[in-house]
Design an enzyme around this catalytic site. Structure first.
Site, mmCIF file in Angstrom:
data_model
loop_
_atom_site.group_PDB
_atom_site.id
_atom_site.type_symbol
_atom_site.label_atom_id
_atom_site.label_comp_id
_atom_site.label_asym_id
_atom_site.label_seq_id
_atom_site.Cartn_x
_atom_site.Cartn_y
_atom_site.Cartn_z
ATOM 1 N N ARG A 26 -6.556 10.295 -0.045
ATOM 2 C CA ARG A 26 -6.258 10.867 -1.365
ATOM 3 C C ARG A 26 -7.517 11.074 -2.196
ATOM 4 N NH1 ARG A 26 -2.671 7.001 -4.033
ATOM 5 N NH2 ARG A 26 -3.081 5.554 -2.325
ATOM 6 N N HIS B 177 0.860 -1.189 0.000
ATOM 7 C CA HIS B 177 0.000 0.000 0.000
ATOM 8 C C HIS B 177 0.891 1.232 0.000
ATOM 9 C CE1 HIS B 177 -3.068 2.901 1.044
ATOM 10 N NE2 HIS B 177 -3.985 1.964 0.969
#
Length: 531
Positions: A338, A318
């Site tokens: 994000r 990740h």
């Protein structure tokens, strides 16, 4: 909390924030992504893989840490196990108490099977509980399973098994409805419409969430349903070997009490492996976002019994694991940060990549920024880049962070970092096991009567997974595994229990000249410091 060097970098981030909010870094071309991955992604790092010398995947490469476990010794001497007097006798034995295992148990119980869950920790101690960002489903008017399929197929480098991915995306809307009916508290508009957002690699807003503790909310609901149905759960008991019958079909497991080391046998007509991932093997020395028990146990058990693995050489790192402070090093910083507007920024305040590239591309970009380009921020654990979280409220308005990602606010707040006002440091963390046991669309492995669901499966996502498709796959394939195992159990004629495959595998190791001091499955990581 931040060092003087970090604060100097933060001032550059703040000075460039207005410009970075306006400018969107371009997406990479396919050729640029391919070059980037081959140069910087850990899956392509020479010297970190070993070729298997025995078993169904002989001749194929896997991470060295996994190879050591696949080719290790069994924890038991078969002759010492009493197969004549099983402690448990059920229709469907489910190994693993996370989202896939509980989904399977609910559906098998609903089908009328006698079900039991066995888990080496507690029900709910699983990566499901730690998933944050959301679960994908194409259930909005501007979306479709076909578009979902294209996003996921491309994001997985066109390597997914088509029949598994087709099943995943076409059954996704039903999975969301099933969870909603069970009581999962998804984020919704005042009129009841589910709120959806983008994830990396998605062309539509199809991410359903419960703030940023989606996995915990799903796991809470599934656990309650298991308890309400009074499905037996044996906690703190690990499956350390599968039991087969004289025809090579799965017929139960050898269990070990984690506290007393007592061995027991569970006889079953069918078995479901739902043991989750491998993050606690810390491939290539990476930190991990995984729960304590994620040690690839299901892969070891199935492999020794004769099940083939698919894509065992590919993992997901990740892109945004916490890089600072060291107390939460490797902890997941959800991709939702994000999707809400935060961008990745280097030490000089520059936005160096599109914020919603796929995870493998994002992770490789961060590694490149910190290594070859020398644009990382130094921490006590190594290097990191900034995730400029104050952008979220500049874009979405005051209160967005507390409303949409409260768990992130609390996690960093414990260390006097207010993510509404200060950016946070991130670096890739070992997150997901893309590869796993090869299955058919009814979840059966190459060993008859052995079914698999969840992160222990290989092939659903190809060689890279999009955000939100893991919480989806544990539901879609967990439910299918439960239904398939229950249906198969109705026709099973029970045979004689045997562990002859364990002796046969030991002979293969001997013939290949492999002499290991290790036993497997690993069960738990060992963090003791050697003096």
């Amino acid at each position: 909390m931040y060092t003087n060097e970090m604060m100097e970098s933060i001032r550059k981030v703040e000075a460039a924030r207005a410009k970075n909010l306006e400018l969107e870094p371009r997406r990479m071309t396919a050729e640029e992504k391919d070059t980037l991955l081959k140069t910087y992604h850990p899956d392509y790092k020479e010297g970190e893989f070993a070729v298997l010398q025995v078993g169904p995947n002989r001749g194929e490469k896997v991470p060295t840490e996994l190879a050591a476990l696949l080719q290790a010794n069994s924890r038991i001497a078969p002759a010492q196990v009493d197969l004549e007097h099983p402690a448990y006798d059920v229709d469907v034995l489910i190994i693993g108490g996370g989202g896939a295992g509980t989904s399977a148990a609910i559906e098998a119980d609903k089908a009328g099977a006698k079900v039991m869950i066995v888990t080496k920790l507690r029900m709910g101690d699983a990566n499901t509980m730690m998933a944050e960002g959301g679960i994908q489903a194409a259930d909005k008017p501007n979306d479709s399973p076909a578009i979902h399929y294209l996003d996921a197929f491309g994001g997985g480098h066109f390597a997914a098994k088509p029949e598994l991915l087709y099943k995943l995306v076409t059954e996704a809307p039903e999975a969301i409805a099933w969870l909603n009916d069970l009581g999962v508290e998804f984020d919704k508009e005042p009129d009841g419409t589910m709120i959806t957002t983008h994830g990396g690699g998605t062309s539509r807003k199809r991410m359903h969430a419960a703030k940023d503790y989606s996995g915990a909310e799903i796991m809470r609901t599934l656990r309650d349903e298991v308890l309400n149905r009074q499905i037996p759960v044996v906690d703190f008991t690990a499956a350390i070997e599968l039991v087969l019958d004289e025809n090579g079909r799965a017929a139960g497991a050898v269990l070990m009490n984690m506290e007393t080391q007592e061995l027991m046998v569970a006889r079953a007509k069918t078995v479901v492996i739902a043991t989750g991932g491998a993050g606690r093997l810390h491939y290539q020395g990476f930190p991990t976002s995984n729960h304590y028990g994620a040690t690839a146990d299901g892969l070891v058990l199935a492999y020794r019994a004769g099940a083939k693995l698919l894509y065992p050489d590919t993992l997901q790192y990740h892109p945004t694991g916490a890089a600072f402070p060291e107390q939460i090093f490797g902890a997941l910083v959800t991709e939702k940060v994000r999707s809400l507007g935060a961008k990745l920024i280097n030490v000089d305040g520059e936005a160096f990549m599109h914020p919603l590239e796929t995870r493998d591309v994002s992770a490789a970009s961060i590694i490149r920024e910190c290594t070859t380009r020398g644009k990382g921020v130094r921490t006590s654990q190594g290097l990191g880049v900034w995730l400029d979280t104050p952008m979220i409220e500049r874009k979405g308005g005051e209160g967005t962070i507390e409303r949409r990602i409260p768990a992130m606010l609390r996690m960093f707040g414990k260390y006097d970092i207010d993510i509404r006002k200060q950016p946070i440091l991130v670096y890739p963390t070992l997150h997901y096991q893309n590869g796993g046991i090869d299955i058919s669309k009814d979840c059966q492995s190459g060993v008859e009567n052995l079914f698999v669901a969840g992160e222990a499966v290989g092939g659903i996502h190809g060689r890279n997974r999009l955000m939100g498709n893991s919480l989806l796959d544990i539901i879609v394939f967990g439910r299918t595994a439960g239904k398939s195992a229950a249906a198969k159990a109705q026709a099973v004629q029970e045979g004689q229990l045997t562990l002859s495959h364990v002796d046969a595998f030991a002979r293969q190791l001997e013939q290949a000249g492999i002499h290991s001091d290790l036993v497997s499955p690993k069960l738990l990581p060992d963090y003791r410091r050697v003096k």
